[in-house]
Each structure stands twice: as structure tokens, then as C-alpha cells.
Design a protein around this motif. Structure first.
Motif, PDB file in Angstrom:
ATOM      1  N   PHE A 143      20.648  17.886  33.452  1.00 25.51           N
ATOM      2  CA  PHE A 143      21.761  18.491  34.181  1.00 25.51           C
ATOM      3  C   PHE A 143      21.674  18.157  35.654  1.00 25.51           C
ATOM      4  CE2 PHE A 143      19.413  21.894  36.181  1.00 25.51           C
ATOM      5  CZ  PHE A 143      18.456  22.282  35.257  1.00 25.51           C
ATOM      6  N   ASN A 144      22.825  18.274  36.297  1.00 19.69           N
ATOM      7  CA  ASN A 144      22.950  18.002  37.715  1.00 19.69           C
ATOM      8  C   ASN A 144      23.200  19.329  38.403  1.00 19.69           C
ATOM      9  OD1 ASN A 144      23.571  17.157  40.212  1.00 19.69           O
ATOM     10  ND2 ASN A 144      25.159  15.726  39.600  1.00 19.69           N
ATOM     11  N   LYS A 145      22.218  19.743  39.218  1.00 19.30           N
ATOM     12  CA  LYS A 145      22.241  21.111  39.718  1.00 19.30           C
ATOM     13  C   LYS A 145      23.464  21.403  40.564  1.00 19.30           C
ATOM     14  CE  LYS A 145      20.051  22.574  43.173  1.00 19.30           C
ATOM     15  NZ  LYS A 145      19.293  23.168  44.244  1.00 19.30           N
ATOM     16  N   ASN A 146      23.808  20.518  41.482  1.00 15.31           N
ATOM     17  CA  ASN A 146      24.928  20.817  42.382  1.00 15.31           C
ATOM     18  C   ASN A 146      26.228  20.933  41.616  1.00 15.31           C
ATOM     19  OD1 ASN A 146      23.249  20.712  44.552  1.00 15.31           O
ATOM     20  ND2 ASN A 146      23.472  18.498  44.742  1.00 15.31           N
ATOM     21  N   PHE A 147      26.429  19.981  40.736  1.00 14.66           N
ATOM     22  CA  PHE A 147      27.646  19.969  39.947  1.00 14.66           C
ATOM     23  C   PHE A 147      27.751  21.224  39.089  1.00 14.66           C
ATOM     24  CE2 PHE A 147      31.125  18.433  37.686  1.00 14.66           C
ATOM     25  CZ  PHE A 147      30.901  18.537  36.330  1.00 14.66           C
ATOM     26  N   LEU A 148      26.596  21.582  38.499  1.00 13.94           N
ATOM     27  CA  LEU A 148      26.652  22.739  37.620  1.00 13.94           C
ATOM     28  C   LEU A 148      26.900  24.024  38.368  1.00 13.94           C
ATOM     29  CD1 LEU A 148      24.134  22.519  34.716  1.00 13.94           C
ATOM     30  CD2 LEU A 148      26.581  22.351  34.732  1.00 13.94           C
ATOM     31  N   ILE A 149      26.377  24.107  39.595  1.00 16.19           N
ATOM     32  CA  ILE A 149      26.643  25.342  40.342  1.00 16.19           C
ATOM     33  C   ILE A 149      28.130  25.456  40.654  1.00 16.19           C
ATOM     34  CG2 ILE A 149      26.261  26.484  42.534  1.00 16.19           C
ATOM     35  CD1 ILE A 149      23.420  25.973  42.281  1.00 16.19           C
ATOM     36  N   PHE A 150      28.746  24.353  40.987  1.00 14.37           N
ATOM     37  CA  PHE A 150      30.182  24.383  41.217  1.00 14.37           C
ATOM     38  C   PHE A 150      30.922  24.795  39.950  1.00 14.37           C
ATOM     39  CE2 PHE A 150      34.035  23.679  43.086  1.00 14.37           C
ATOM     40  CZ  PHE A 150      34.798  22.762  42.400  1.00 14.37           C
ATOM     41  N   MET A 151      30.464  24.258  38.812  1.00 10.74           N
ATOM     42  CA  MET A 151      31.123  24.625  37.559  1.00 10.74           C
ATOM     43  C   MET A 151      30.932  26.092  37.225  1.00 10.74           C
ATOM     44  SD  MET A 151      32.781  22.229  36.502  1.00 10.74           S
ATOM     45  CE  MET A 151      32.961  21.218  37.901  1.00 10.74           C
ATOM     46  N   ILE A 152      29.722  26.590  37.564  1.00 11.61           N
ATOM     47  CA  ILE A 152      29.467  28.003  37.299  1.00 11.61           C
ATOM     48  C   ILE A 152      30.446  28.861  38.069  1.00 11.61           C
ATOM     49  CG2 ILE A 152      27.837  29.866  37.757  1.00 11.61           C
ATOM     50  CD1 ILE A 152      25.647  27.834  37.188  1.00 11.61           C
ATOM     51  N   ILE A 153      30.635  28.533  39.355  1.00 11.09           N
ATOM     52  CA  ILE A 153      31.546  29.351  40.157  1.00 11.09           C
ATOM     53  C   ILE A 153      32.944  29.309  39.575  1.00 11.09           C
ATOM     54  CG2 ILE A 153      32.585  29.578  42.419  1.00 11.09           C
ATOM     55  CD1 ILE A 153      30.052  28.629  43.638  1.00 11.09           C
ATOM     56  N   THR A 154      33.362  28.117  39.154  1.00 12.25           N
ATOM     57  CA  THR A 154      34.704  28.002  38.564  1.00 12.25           C
ATOM     58  C   THR A 154      34.808  28.821  37.291  1.00 12.25           C
ATOM     59  OG1 THR A 154      34.377  25.699  39.188  1.00 12.25           O
ATOM     60  CG2 THR A 154      36.466  26.298  38.209  1.00 12.25           C
ATOM     61  N   ASN A 155      33.745  28.770  36.476  1.00  9.32           N
ATOM     62  CA  ASN A 155      33.702  29.543  35.245  1.00  9.32           C
ATOM     63  C   ASN A 155      33.910  31.014  35.496  1.00  9.32           C
ATOM     64  OD1 ASN A 155      33.363  28.340  32.779  1.00  9.32           O
ATOM     65  ND2 ASN A 155      31.251  27.785  33.230  1.00  9.32           N
ATOM     66  N   LEU A 156      33.127  31.504  36.470  1.00 11.74           N
ATOM     67  CA  LEU A 156      33.171  32.930  36.724  1.00 11.74           C
ATOM     68  C   LEU A 156      34.556  33.349  37.179  1.00 11.74           C
ATOM     69  CD1 LEU A 156      29.851  33.306  38.661  1.00 11.74           C
ATOM     70  CD2 LEU A 156      30.295  34.017  36.347  1.00 11.74           C
ATOM     71  N   ILE A 157      35.100  32.567  38.091  1.00  7.58           N
ATOM     72  CA  ILE A 157      36.383  32.992  38.654  1.00  7.58           C
ATOM     73  C   ILE A 157      37.477  32.930  37.613  1.00  7.58           C
ATOM     74  CG2 ILE A 157      38.107  32.403  40.370  1.00  7.58           C
ATOM     75  CD1 ILE A 157      35.912  31.608  42.195  1.00  7.58           C
ATOM     76  N   ILE A 158      37.474  31.850  36.837  1.00  5.62           N
ATOM     77  CA  ILE A 158      38.545  31.751  35.843  1.00  5.62           C
ATOM     78  C   ILE A 158      38.370  32.786  34.755  1.00  5.62           C
ATOM     79  CG2 ILE A 158      39.388  30.269  34.016  1.00  5.62           C
ATOM     80  CD1 ILE A 158      39.422  28.069  35.945  1.00  5.62           C
ATOM     81  N   GLY A 159      37.118  33.048  34.382  1.00  5.17           N
ATOM     82  CA  GLY A 159      36.902  34.051  33.350  1.00  5.17           C
ATOM     83  C   GLY A 159      37.369  35.419  33.780  1.00  5.17           C
ATOM     84  N   SER A 160      37.181  35.729  35.073  1.00  7.64           N
ATOM     85  CA  SER A 160      37.587  37.063  35.501  1.00  7.64           C
ATOM     86  C   SER A 160      39.080  37.133  35.778  1.00  7.64           C
ATOM     87  CB  SER A 160      36.794  37.472  36.728  1.00  7.64           C
ATOM     88  OG  SER A 160      37.069  36.604  37.780  1.00  7.64           O
ATOM     89  N   LEU A 161      39.623  36.125  36.465  1.00 11.66           N
ATOM     90  CA  LEU A 161      41.024  36.220  36.831  1.00 11.66           C
ATOM     91  C   LEU A 161      41.934  35.990  35.660  1.00 11.66           C
ATOM     92  CD1 LEU A 161      41.273  34.498  40.256  1.00 11.66           C
ATOM     93  CD2 LEU A 161      41.308  36.889  39.693  1.00 11.66           C
TER      94      LEU A 161
END
Lengths: 334, 579
Positions: A143-161
């Protein structure tokens, strides 16, 4: 053609394919496992008598095959450019993207609520729990840490909103699944053991909820309010939703707590903030549901008979586990 | 007809009467032999900490306990008939008994913790008793009473804090040693404020007329003799400490003004119990002022005799109120001396004793006070206000007598005034006996030698001049017709100032809370229901909802669009990281 023996056969192959995928020596074996996974899941969800499930299975096939193609291609590029380490960044990003698309994670998640809307509860359960195992483990290999952290943030926001505006229970659980994917991807980056722990608890909670909805045959939010359910069923619903949101005395708090601990020790402060705030939004819409169904007293419709006498022990057991497992788990380490 | 057949009244009456007899016996024994007993009971002693309960019995505490138990026993017996139609008479009697217990605890305690227990108990139980009739007026009166008393409680708590500097809460040990200490200065200030709240001196005097919303037996016990004298008693106990302090002079000033103010306000009042409450306030001011002039034993003497006749006065007022069908307005009463001779006998004697008519009980204490004020040299204002207040006392007393007993009966054409309630009459006769004799009896016991007073002739007769003047004015005022009374409206500002107790009730209630309630309304409208809704309540919800709706536009699409978006994303990543 809807026999139980058919389902058993394909289910067996489904389990086997995941095991192939995660225990293979080379990337090619992983890809093979993923393909067999796809091929064995399609017959499970397609039901030729129902047009919606046919369409659903077609959508699933298309997205997953796109992801598999991408994955295979990136594997081949990786093998052919073996000595060129400059390409590591982009190859890891592309491989992670294709695995994320397999899972239904953030920028590639649009198919997930759609498909979930077309499946029955048991198929949903397989989709939300089992189908995530092999992409996650493959993700942990490269895995690519930077990319995954960005994806995590997107995941969280889309999952909640995304979940704020939903009334269908399946879509609600789909968006919460996307949110929990964010937590799970981060736990992969911490340690695989932790991911396993989070995943097991998550699948236990999801199984309790889905079994409850399956037994009561509930697909939409208003079905929770119209019936005047047994008190213990409502209590179980309350506890499960709060546990899924990660509220302290319940079981679902434990993995989130460990992840937050790690975040704070390693100074991921901004990420912690995003984790917390999106958790709040998720708990908001859970509480919105259970507040109406738990606190108010609705009329008893006489044509809906909700006798749950045979299954009360299961509900009681699941409530007990959700409430007490955090405290009981401390006894393990005594 | 007696509805309540319970025995709690009889039992408590006998118990308290017996207690009174014991106290009387021990008082006589102690004062004749000059004894003073200090009990100490060690509850827990552990390493260096010990919890000790101590009780001080000297003649002062025994005498006061005797008077308190006598009045309370008589009041409980009286309330057997007065509160007859009360459903929860047990609750009432138990509250009164708890009140007596708190008072006894206050009287016998030589240390501040048990004083605090008694003091707080007094405040709390008097609140419960004032709100006993559950209506809006009693609720407001109870709030005013409880919160004014609470200030005194806080002051005593702070005194406890400061006295811890000396190592023990037994204040009686420290009087001789620590007189000029800075800590004692602060302690004395707080003690004076505590006594002022309890005894309703000038800044805190609005609760006493308001507390007349309580049942009449409660007023007889609490607001005439025990609760309001607790402050005076505390200052008598602390007298050695306070006598050189500056705040004692401030107390003198305020108590004289209290005496004067309540005397004036009682002349404008038409509510029977309020007139008696204001006369209590005036006598309390008298007690406080003679105490702050340096004569604690005279103050104690007046405290005791005043307790007797004021309790009797309240009980007569209770009988009258019962007979007038629960009307307390004095303008409806009249000519009662013809119809209820025995009650009006008690009323007369207590009123005249209040005025200081020779050789009734009030004469001994009041006359002694006035002669001490004239004999020792104090300033002109003290002198004038003392004599003026005495005249005002006679003024409102005679006005009251004229309204209630001599003028025509104003209530209705058909009336039934009866004087045959022997339970109430018997209890009043006990107090009548004591009210006649207690003056001389106490003066023989308390003062082992009489005070040497040598006054010129006219100064000696000044009291009589002032009393006669007051009585003539009282007689004339009560004969004023309604058209003459209306002329008071011409000087509306002055007359409302004098009538409404110099606006102190308004200051204590509306004046204190107005600013804060206004401000909190502004805060509530602007912040709670205004900006904080935008920034944290509904505002954030709207933002999130809009985001969710916006997201839904992306979600509700064709499948091709999804696949296309994936490919677009791949291309972006590829280009972005490759180039």
C-alpha cells in the motif's frame, strides 16, 4: 433454479476463492482468487425471476471485472518494470485503486449503494463482510501510505454525508459500511492484527443487525416505526446501532478506541479530527432512527404479527454480547 | 367540632410543658448558685482528629429554653383547635417540633458547627412552615424568607472557615484572648451580618411582613419569639467580642432606623398580621439597638418579655381571624370587645404591655431601655429616634385597638362571634399569666442588683409624654373618614415611601433580580436562540443536509457514468503521478 444445493456450492467456492487469494505466493494467484470470487458471487445474487436482481448482478459484474482488469494490468506492468523503482509510486497507487474499487471504497463507491439496494439481506451480509476480506489483505501487502490516507478521508466523509439523506435501511448500512471501511483501511496501516480485530467485531455487529432486519423482513426506515415491536427487539436495535456507531460501553467502541489511541500517539491530529467528526454525523443519523422507534409508542397493527418467541434467545444473547464484551474482554488480559 | 382525633398535639404539649418545667427548675438552681455546665461528648477520636459534640448550659440558655418550650407547648396546644380542619396536621406538628429542636440546638451550643446546624435548620423549617398553605402568595413569601435567611447561613459558614484559624470552633474560649486580631474583625463583621438577616434589620427586613403568609400558630411561635430572636441571641453570645468593633456602631445605626421605619409603616397598614409583624420588627430593632449600645442583659430581658406578649398577641389575632371568616383586614373589624370579652382581654393586655404601660411585663424591659438610653450619654439622633419610636409604638397600638375593638363592627349584618373555643382560650391564658408576671419575675432573677439610674424629672416623664401623644394620635387617626384618608394621595411619593417599608421589599425582590433577568433575556434571545443556533445547532445540520443532498445528485446516476468516473479517476491518477 434457486436450490439450496446450488447456493451451497457457490458459497463453498466463494470461501475457497478468498483463501486462494490471500494465501498465494505471487500476485497472479491473488488475481486468480479475485476472479473466482467474482464468478462465484454472481450466481449467488442473481435470481432470474426478479428483474432487479438480474440488473444488480450485471452491475456488480461490470464494476468488479473492471477492477480485476486493472489489477491484472498493473501486476503485469509491475513485473515488466521490475527494476525500475521510480514507478513504484504510481503502480502502488493504481493497484490500491483497483483494490479499493473491488471493496467499494471511496472514490469508486458509487456502485455500492446501488447494488446493495437490489440485494436481499443475506446477500448484503456476504457483500459487506466476506467480500471485503481479500481486497483488504491484498491491500495490506502493497500500500501507498499517502494515497491511502487521502482515500480514508474521502471514505469517512462520503460515508457520513451520504447517509444523512437516506431512508432505505440497506443504503444506510451501505454508507456506514463505507465509513467503516475508512477505519479498517487505517487499521491495516497500523497492523494486520488490529485489522483482523476490527473486522471481526464489525462483522459481528453487522451480522446482528442484518439478522434482526432479516427476521423482521424490514427494508425501509418507516417499517421500524409502524410496527410496535417487542421491547427487547427495540432494545437490541438500539444497542446494535449505538455499538455500530462506536459509543462507549458497547462492543463497537473497542476497535475504534485502539485506532484513536494509535492516531494520537503518532500525532495524526487532523486525521483524528476527521474520524471523530464523521463518527458524530453517523451516530446522529443512527440515533435519529432509533429515537423514533424506541421512544415512541406506535399503534399496534393487527395484520402484522411479530411473534418472535422462537428467536428471543438469539436476540438476548446478541444484546448481552454487545453490552458486556468490552468489560469482559478485560478479563482476558488479567 | 373537632375533626382530628389524633394525640400528637396533646402528647407534644405535655412533653414540651414538662421540658419547660425541668428547664425552669434548673434555671433557678443555676442562677441562684452561679453555676454553668459544659458537657462534651467525644464521638470519634482517631489519631489526632476528634469529633466532639459540646453543650453549654448556663442560666441564659436555660432561661431561653424555658421560654421557647413554654411558648411552643402553648402554640401546639392552640393549633390543635386552630389547625383543626387541616388534613395533614401531623405534618404541621412535626415541622413545629423540628423547629423547636433546631432552636434548642442553637441555644445550647457553644461551638459554631452546632450553631450552624440549628441556624440552617431554623431557616429551612421556617421556609417549610411559611409555604404551608400552598398558594402563590405563600410561595413568594417563602422564597423571600428562605433566600434572606440563606444569606445569614452563608455568613455563618464563612465564619466557620475563618475561625478554623484558631484551631477550634468553640468560640467561647477565644473571647478574652483574641479581641484585637484581624481575623476576629472579619468574624465579627460576618456575625453581625448573619444576625441582621435573621432578625430582619434594615437591608434584609422585607421578609418579616411577607412571612405572615404562614399559619398563625407559626407566626406566634416563629416570627414573634424564636426565629427572629435567634440573631439577637447570637449577638448576645458574641457580645464580648463585638463590643469595641466599628460595625457595632453600624448595627446601632441600622437597628435604630429599622425601629423607626417599621413604626411608621405599621401606621399605614390595614392587615392585622402585618401590623403585628411590623411591631415585632420595631421591637427587634429596639433589642438590637440596646444590644449595640453595650447592654446585652437588658436586650436579653426585653427579648424574653417581648416573646411572651407578642406570642399572645398573635394568638389573639388568630382567634379574631378565625371569627372574621378568615378576613385579616382591620377595616372589617370593630367592636369586638363587646362580643369576645376574654380574647379582647388578652389582646388588650398584650397591646398595653407592648406600649409599656406601667407594671405589665413590657414596662420593665422597655422602660429600663429608655432610661438607660437617657442616662448614658449618646448622641441626639439615638435619643430622638428611640423616643419617637416609642411614641410610634403607642400610636399604632392604639390605632389597632380602636380599629379592632372600639369602632363599629364593619363586616356583615348577620354575624356569629363566639368566644367559647376553650382550647385556644386556655392556651392564651397561660401566656396571659406569663405576660403579666414575667416582667417582674425576670427582673428579680436576671439582675442581681438593679441598675442605678438618676434622671431629671422631665426626662423621666418623657416616656409618658410620648406615650400619651401617641395614644391621642392613634385615637384621632382611627376616626379618620375615608375622604380624609384619600387625601394621603396628594403626597403620593412620601406616603408610599413611608407605607411600603421604605421600598425595601421592592429592592430585595424586583430590584435585585431585574437587571439579571433582563440581561439573561437578551442573552437567551441573541445567543441561545440566535447565533448559537446558526453556528452549532440547526445551522450545522442545514450545512450537512445540503452537502448530503448535493452528494445525492452524484449518487443518483446511470451506471455508465459510474464506470466513466472510475476511468476518469484512473486517468487523473496516472497523469498526475506520472508526469
Amino acid at each position: 433454479m434457486n436450490n439450496n444445493s446450488n447456493k451451497m456450492f457457490f458459497l463453498f467456492i466463494l470461501f475457497f476463492s478468498t483463501l486462494i487469494s490471500i494465501s498465494s505466493n505471487s500476485w497472479f494467484g491473488c488475481w486468480i482468487g479475485l476472479e473466482i470470487n467474482l464468478l462465484s458471487f454472481i450466481p449467488l445474487i442473481s435470481n432470474s425471476k426478479n428483474l432487479l436482481s438480474v440488473e444488480t448482478s450485471l452491475k456488480y459484474f461490470l464494476t468488479q471485472s473492471l477492477a480485476s482488469i486493472n489489477f491484472l494490468f498493473m501486476i503485469l506492468i509491475k513485473f515488466s518494470l521490475l527494476k525500475n523503482f521510480n514507478m513504484n509510486n504510481i503502480i502502488s497507487i493504481m493497484m490500491n485503486s483497483s483494490l479499493l474499487m473491488k471493496m467499494g471504497s471511496a472514490p469508486f463507491h458509487f456502485w455500492f449503494p446501488n447494488i446493495v439496494e437490489g440485494l436481499s439481506w443475506m446477500n448484503n451480509f456476504m457483500l459487506m463482510t466476506w467480500q471485503k476480506i481479500s481486497p483488504m489483505i491484498l491491500l495490506s501487502y502493497y500500500f501507498n501510505k499517502n494515497f491511502l490516507i487521502f482515500m480514508i478521508i474521502t471514505n469517512l466523509i462520503i460515508g457520513s454525508l451520504g447517509g444523512l439523506n437516506q431512508t432505505s435501511l440497506r443504503k444506510l448500512l451501505a454508507f456506514s459500511s463505507i465509513n467503516n471501511l475508512g477505519w479498517m483501511i487505517f487499521s491495516i496501516m497500523i497492523s494486520e492484527n488490529l485489522w483482523l480485530f476490527y473486522f471481526l467485531i464489525y462483522s459481528m455487529m453487522i451480522s446482528m443487525m442484518i439478522s434482526l432486519f432479516f427476521l423482521m423482513n424490514m427494508y425501509f426506515m418507516n417499517q421500524l416505526f409502524i410496527n410496535n415491536m417487542n421491547f427487547f427487539i427495540k432494545l437490541n436495535l438500539l444497542i446494535n446501532f449505538l455499538s455500530l456507531g462506536g459509543l462507549p460501553p458497547f462492543m463497537g467502541f473497542m476497535p475504534k478506541w485502539i485506532i484513536i489511541n494509535f492516531l494520537l500517539i503518532n500525532k495524526f491530529y487532523f486525521l483524528t479530527f476527521i474520524f471523530m467528526m464523521t463518527s458524530l454525523i453517523i451516530i446522529y443519523y443512527y440515533i435519529r432512527i432509533i429515537y423514533s422507534s424506541f421512544m415512541f409508542n406506535y399503534f399496534k397493527m393487527k395484520w402484522v404479527n411479530l411473534l418472535m418467541k422462537n428467536n428471543m434467545s438469539l436476540i438476548n444473547l446478541s444484546s448481552f454480547i454487545s453490552i458486556s464484551s468490552m468489560i469482559l474482554s478485560t478479563f482476558i488480559f488479567m | 367540632m373537632l375533626k382530628n382525633n389524633n394525640l400528637i398535639c396533646f402528647n407534644s404539649f405535655f412533653f414540651l410543658f414538662f421540658f419547660m418545667l425541668i428547664n425552669f427548675f434548673f434555671f433557678v438552681y443555676f442562677i441562684m448558685n452561679g453555676l454553668s455546665v459544659f458537657f462534651e461528648w467525644e464521638i470519634i477520636s482517631f489519631n489526632s482528629m476528634s469529633i466532639v459534640m459540646s453543650i453549654l448550659l448556663d442560666w441564659m440558655s436555660l432561661l431561653f429554653m424555658m421560654f421557647v418550650s413554654l411558648i411552643s407547648s402553648v402554640v401546639i396546644f392552640y393549633s390543635k383547635s386552630y389547625m383543626n380542619s387541616e388534613l395533614n396536621l401531623n405534618r404541621f406538628i412535626i415541622l413545629v417540633l423540628m423547629f423547636v429542636f433546631s432552636m434548642v440546638l442553637l441555644i445550647i451550643s457553644p461551638n459554631l458547627i452546632s450553631i450552624l446546624l440549628g441556624w440552617d435548620g431554623l431557616g429551612l423549617i421556617s421556609y417549610c412552615l411559611v409555604i404551608y398553605y400552598q398558594n402563590l402568595k405563600s410561595y413568594n413569601a417563602g422564597m423571600l424568607t428562605a433566600l434572606s435567611n440563606r444569606i445569614g447561613d452563608v455568613m455563618i459558614l464563612m465564619v466557620i472557615c475563618w475561625v478554623m484559624n484558631y484551631g477550634s470552633w468553640n468560640y467561647i474560649f477565644y473571647f478574652d484572648f483574641m479581641k484585637n486580631d484581624y481575623v476576629m474583625f472579619i468574624i465579627s463583621f460576618m456575625i453581625i451580618i448573619a444576625a441582621m438577616t435573621k432578625s430582619a434589620q434594615i437591608p434584609f427586613s422585607s421578609w418579616l411582613p411577607a412571612a405572615m403568609a404562614a399559619p398563625t400558630p407559626v407566626s406566634a411561635l416563629v416570627h414573634s419569639s424564636t426565629l427572629v430572636t435567634a440573631g439577637v441571641y447570637l449577638l448576645i453570645r458574641f457580645n464580648y467580642l463585638l463590643i469595641d468593633m466599628f460595625f457595632f456602631k453600624v448595627l446601632l445605626f441600622l437597628s435604630i432606623l429599622t425601629m423607626f421605619m417599621s413604626g411608621i409603616s405599621a401606621n399605614y397598614e390595614f392587615d392585622l398580621k402585618k401590623i403585628i409583624a411590623l411591631s415585632t420588627l420595631s421591637q427587634l430593632g429596639l433589642m438590637m439597638s440596646i444590644l449595640s449600645l453595650g447592654f446585652p442583659d437588658i436586650a436579653f430581658f426585653h427579648l424574653l418579655t417581648h416573646a411572651m406578649f407578642k406570642a399572645l398577641l398573635f394568638m389573639c389575632a388568630g382567634v379574631i381571624i378565625h371569627m372574621m371568616n378568615d378576613i385579616q383586614d382591620v377595616r372589617y373589624m370593630g367592636g369586638l370587645s363587646l362580643y369576645i370579652p376574654l380574647t379582647s382581654l388578652c389582646l388588650n393586655i398584650s397591646n398595653l404591655s407592648l406600649c409599656g404601660i406601667p407594671f405589665l411585663s413590657g414596662f420593665y424591659s422597655k422602660d429600663l431601655i429608655l432610661e438607660m438610653v437617657s442616662f448614658n450619654s449618646f448622641n441626639l439622633m439615638v435619643f430622638i429616634l428611640f423616643y419617637l419610636s416609642t411614641g410610634l409604638t403607642v400610636f399604632y397600638t392604639f390605632r389597632l385597638i380602636m380599629y379592632v375593638m372600639i369602632n363599629d363592627f364593619n363586616l356583615m349584618m348577620i354575624y356569629n362571634l363566639y368566644d367559647e373555643d376553650y382550647i385556644m382560650l386556655n392556651s392564651m391564658f397561660v401566656l396571659l399569666f406569663m405576660s403579666l408576671l414575667s416582667g417582674s419575675f425576670l427582673s428579680w432573677f436576671i439582675f442581681s442588683y438593679p441598675y442605678m439610674i438618676y434622671l431629671p424629672f422631665n426626662l423621666k416623664l418623657m416616656v409618658i409624654y410620648v406615650s400619651i401623644l401617641g395614644s391621642i394620635l392613634g385615637f384621632m387617626v382611627s376616626n379618620m373618614g375615608i375622604y380624609s384618608l384619600n387625601k394621603l394621595l396628594l403626597s403620593y411619593n412620601l406616603s408610599s415611601f413611608l407605607c411600603l417599608m421604605w421600598f425595601m421589599p421592592n429592592l430585595s425582590t424586583y430590584g435585585l433580580s431585574y437587571i439579571y433577568l433582563n440581561f439573561s433575556q437578551i442573552l437567551f434571545k441573541n445567543i441561545d436562540m440566535g447565533w448559537s443556533e446558526i453556528y452549532s445547532g440547526k445551522g450545522i445540520f442545514n450545512i450537512l443536509k445540503n452537502y448530503s443532498v448535493f452528494y445525492n445528485i452524484y449518487q443518483m446516476n446511470n451506471f455508465k457514468i459510474y464506470l466513466f468516473s472510475f476511468i476518469l479517476w484512473f486517468m487523473i491518477l496516472f497523469i498526475f503521478f506520472f508526469i
